[in-house]
Design an enzyme around this catalytic site. Structure first.
Site: not given
Length: 396
Positions: A8, A15, A146, A207, A330
């Site tokens: 990423n 990462k 994504d 979230l 979340g």
């Protein structure tokens, strides 16, 4: 024992995770940051241990060499067990990429062309891909987008009601984001429910500091809250989410804020931070508990927007089998879960307080036993999903 390296990459850091695919276990992970600065750093974890190092990292190619050095010094050995694929997270695939795609020169050109839609993200991903191809020249590289999961949205969900020729010329439509997470979580929810994925109607609430909702019918995204960019939709840590677009015209006319200032305002100075001066949900909750009215109002706005989307997506789905919470807030904030769904009992949606307060890293039910609609907490794992998709894209 096939292993996949997941990367990423941003403009100044990346990462990585090395994942063993038979057991889907993480063999190593790390972070290379401050690329291009006088002093860079690497962090490498493997076998329960962690190592850090500071060194100059001129560019992404040097960063990948530092990563390879960490593997060589601390393991596991990439020479003994080289990756069968390298999976790359790419934020924006536009309407060009609808599935994970093996990287070619043409694919890189298309990703570069889409940088106009994601100027903060796609260029960094391309730098990471180029450096990774130098480090692993004989391994297939796969771009996982994504936006790809949301390419199943129907036209009525992705179309904005503006001049259609202008929209087409500038690729203006709803793309949606967090798709890798929404896919992973909705499939995990189907397994937890014990239902075939094709028969499920699921609302996913991702979230975190960034936040989005998705309506997933039969494993396919049919609506999502983020739009052309990740700015639309739910209230976030520093982003506004949905607003009346005329607010920007009003501010442009009555303040000295320019176009870049307004973009910064909505992306970095709004959301919870704009409402309270605090960008972290935990800090906002503490302030609200201490009687801070601005924090109390902010939490109300945050919950109101979530309920708005839950209700709308229940209508789009024609009913709901499960509401799923995932990502940092979340997964770890029982108060947000309980208050966000309060008042939805008439829809069969409710929270069991004991289940909800349980601290666990496992996927679990937090709704009452026998509830018509399951409320689930499922930890997301975007790296594992990227690894799965990368392996599938290179199979055969």
């Amino acid at each position: 024992m096939p292993v996949v390296l997941v990367v990423n990459s941003g403009s100044s850091s990346f990462k990585y995770q090395l994942i063993e695919m038979d057991t889907e276990s993480v063999l190593a992970s790390g972070l290379v940051e401050r690329i291009g600065e006088p002093t860079g750093s690497t962090r490498h974890k493997a076998g329960g241990d962690s190592w850090e190092r500071e060194l100059p990292i001129a560019d992404h190619t040097a960063g990948f060499q530092a990563m390879l050095d960490a593997f060589a010094e601390h393991g596991p050995s990439l020479e003994e067990e080289p990756p069968v694929a390298v999976g790359h997270r790419v934020v924006h695939g536009g309407d060009v990429f609808v599935e994970p795609t093996v990287v070619t020169d043409d694919v890189k050109a298309d990703i570069d062309d889409l940088s106009a839609l994601a100027p903060l993200h796609n260029p960094g991903a391309l730098q990471g891909i180029a450096a990774a191809q130098t480090a692993f020249p004989d391994v297939p590289h796969v771009a996982v987008f994504d936006t790809a999961f949301h390419q199943t949205l129907p036209a009525e969900a992705y179309t904005y009601a503006i001049d259609r020729e202008l929209a087409a010329a500038h690729r203006i439509r709803r793309y949606g984001f967090h798709g890798t997470s929404h896919k992973f979580v909705s499939e995990a929810a189907a397994r937890l429910l014990g239902k075939p994925l094709e028969e499920t109607r699921i609302i996913v609430l991702h979230l975190g500091n960034g936040a989005s909702a998705a309506a997933v019918q039969g494993g396919r995204s049919i609506d999502t809250s983020m739009g052309l960019t990740p700015l639309e939709g739910l209230v976030m840590g520093t982003r506004s989410g949905d607003i009346d677009p005329a607010i920007l015209f009003h501010l442009a006319r009555h303040t000295d804020l320019g176009l870049d200032d307004l973009e910064t305002l909505l992306n970095r100075r709004s959301g919870l931070l704009g409402l309270t001066g605090l960008g972290d949900m935990r800090d906002v909750q503490r302030a609200a508990a201490d009687g801070d009215e601005a924090a109390q109002t902010a939490l109300g706005v945050y919950r109101h927007r979530i309920r708005h989307y839950v209700g709308a997506y229940a209508a789009q789905l024609g009913g709901v089998d499960a509401v799923v919470f995932t990502a940092g807030v979340g997964e770890n904030n029982p108060l947000v879960r309980r208050r966000s769904l309060a008042g939805l009992e008439f829809m069969g949606i409710g929270i069991d307080d004991d289940r909800n307060e349980l601290i666990s890293s496992e996927a679990r039910f937090v709704s009452p036993e026998g509830s018509p609609v399951a409320v689930l907490v499922i930890p997301t794992d975007e790296e594992l999903e990227i690894a799965r998709q990368s392996l599938a894209a290179t199979a055969g």
